[in-house]
Design an enzyme around this catalytic site. Structure first.
Site, PDB file in Angstrom:
ATOM      1  N   ILE A 108     -59.672 -38.386  44.032  1.00  0.00           N
ATOM      2  CA  ILE A 108     -59.618 -37.759  45.346  1.00  0.00           C
ATOM      3  C   ILE A 108     -58.458 -36.776  45.347  1.00  0.00           C
ATOM      4  O   ILE A 108     -57.324 -37.139  45.033  1.00  0.00           O
ATOM      5  CB  ILE A 108     -59.417 -38.798  46.467  1.00  0.00           C
ATOM      6  CG1 ILE A 108     -60.419 -39.946  46.333  1.00  0.00           C
ATOM      7  CG2 ILE A 108     -59.529 -38.128  47.830  1.00  0.00           C
ATOM      8  CD1 ILE A 108     -61.864 -39.542  46.365  1.00  0.00           C
ATOM      9  N   CYS A 109     -58.745 -35.527  45.658  1.00  0.00           N
ATOM     10  CA  CYS A 109     -57.715 -34.500  45.793  1.00  0.00           C
ATOM     11  C   CYS A 109     -56.853 -34.427  44.525  1.00  0.00           C
ATOM     12  O   CYS A 109     -57.372 -34.249  43.427  1.00  0.00           O
ATOM     13  CB  CYS A 109     -56.892 -34.780  47.046  1.00  0.00           C
ATOM     14  SG  CYS A 109     -55.816 -33.425  47.567  1.00  0.00           S
ATOM     15  N   THR A 110     -55.555 -34.625  44.657  1.00  0.00           N
ATOM     16  CA  THR A 110     -54.654 -34.485  43.514  1.00  0.00           C
ATOM     17  C   THR A 110     -54.664 -35.703  42.596  1.00  0.00           C
ATOM     18  O   THR A 110     -53.907 -35.745  41.625  1.00  0.00           O
ATOM     19  CB  THR A 110     -53.220 -34.211  43.988  1.00  0.00           C
ATOM     20  OG1 THR A 110     -52.830 -35.247  44.905  1.00  0.00           O
ATOM     21  CG2 THR A 110     -53.128 -32.855  44.676  1.00  0.00           C
ATOM     22  N   THR A 128     -59.866 -29.886  42.410  1.00  0.00           N
ATOM     23  CA  THR A 128     -58.799 -30.536  43.161  1.00  0.00           C
ATOM     24  C   THR A 128     -58.528 -29.661  44.381  1.00  0.00           C
ATOM     25  O   THR A 128     -59.293 -28.728  44.658  1.00  0.00           O
ATOM     26  CB  THR A 128     -57.535 -30.717  42.290  1.00  0.00           C
ATOM     27  OG1 THR A 128     -56.573 -31.517  43.006  1.00  0.00           O
ATOM     28  CG2 THR A 128     -56.902 -29.378  41.925  1.00  0.00           C
TER      29      THR A 128
END
Length: 332
Positions: A108-110, A128
């Site tokens: 998730i994301c970073t 990302t």
């Protein structure tokens, strides 16, 4: 009929983890259970100790990362820490160990930075948060980073864009497991899009590229930025520098990897988007940003964001309803 076979979902958390990266996907899987799925969610940390999120909220974990048992899905949540600093070796190891046993791995994301540090993104496509996509590409040069994607699947590896895109990815995983009907029920219950149009560009800040190296080209870019409505045809721009149109085109290609026309279009697009955010009508925004017509602006929005200017403004212009007393529907 949904498959009721238990499916273990392990979410890797650690000090500084973004709370929504954990709670968003977990809520999707929990909600899916109400409609017939059977996800068993556990929170794991590298050592088994509880962790503190980015908001200072303490997260109680179910245990430490180990190679047993194997989970159907491993989710690695993100943090603001690791685009800024290197991922610690123990955290990279904590992702690598269960990833080898999991049926699929998601970030998730970073959280993609943790996967990259563990060597799990080598040779793969990934995404990302748009703000740090360039940094992920630098840290994982063999990875093909797709900065505009909401989420990317490459085999059994899944990566998502920033924060709430983790919900999009979790819905996609639910759909993969149980079909679109159940995933649609979850999306409606959570009042989110089952699949939102466009990519991350619709959420990103206005164009902020590096300035040109040469003073000549910087003169042109400053001119366009200061007056997007001006006559910025290729011929007129070349006249400002007393160079040929071919030479100016080569300068843009070599220093900015674009053409003069596309650069002007990008500046006008950014201004139009800002004007829409401020409440101007689409027609006003087109005129004030220098587009020849509303239709020309609409085509640019469709190409860049896959939505119309009006749709963009509805989504991002305000959180207030246009009419007082309007009822908010419970369906996405």
């Amino acid at each position: 009929m949904a498959d009721a076979t238990p499916h273990g979902v392990a979410i890797l958390v650690y000090d500084g983890v973004t709370l929504l990266d954990v709670a968003g996907p977990a809520e999707v899987f929990k909600e899916a259970n109400r409609f017939g799925a059977d996800y068993r969610i556990v929170l794991l940390s590298p050592t088994g100790a509880d962790v503190t999120s980015n908001l200072g909220v303490r997260i109680a974990v179910d245990g430490a990362v180990s190679s047993e048992p194997a989970f159907g899905t491993l989710v690695v949540a993100g943090s603001d820490l690791y685009p800024r600093t290197r991922v610690p070796a123990d955290l990279a190891d904590a992702a690598r160990t269960p990833a080898a046993m999991a049926g699929r791995v998601a970030s998730i994301c970073t959280g993609a930075f943790v996967l990259a540090a563990a060597g799990l993104l080598d040779g793969k496509r990934a995404t990302t948060h748009w703000k740090v996509a360039h940094e992920l590409a630098a840290r994982c040069p063999t990875c093909r980073v797709e900065p505009d994607a909401i989420y990317v699947r490459d085999g059994a590896m899944y990566t998502s864009a920033g924060v709430t895109a983790g919900i999009d990815l979790a819905l996609a995983l639910v759909e993969e497991d149980h079909g679109p009907g159940l995933a649609r029920d979850v999306a409606r219950a959570l009042v989110v899009y089952m699949q939102r149009a466009g990519g991350q560009s619709q959420f990103s800040a206005p164009l902020q590229g590096p300035p040109p190296r040469s003073s000549a080209l910087r003169k042109i870019t400053d001119l366009v930025t200061a007056d997007p409505c001006g006559n910025h045809s290729l011929g007129e721009l070349a006249k400002h520098l007393n160079v040929s149109t071919r030479h100016l085109t080569r300068l843009f290609r070599d220093e900015l990897s674009t053409t003069p026309a596309r650069y002007v279009e990008n500046i006008r697009f950014d201004m139009a988007r800002a004007l829409l955010d401020q409440g101007h009508t689409a027609t006003q925004a087109a005129a004030l940003a220098g587009f020849p017509s509303y239709e020309s602006m609409r085509r640019v929005f469709a190409r860049k964001l896959s939505i119309s200017p009006a749709a963009y403004q509805r989504r991002f212009g305000t959180t207030r309803r246009a009419e007082a007393g309007q009822v908010v529907s419970g369906r996405a």
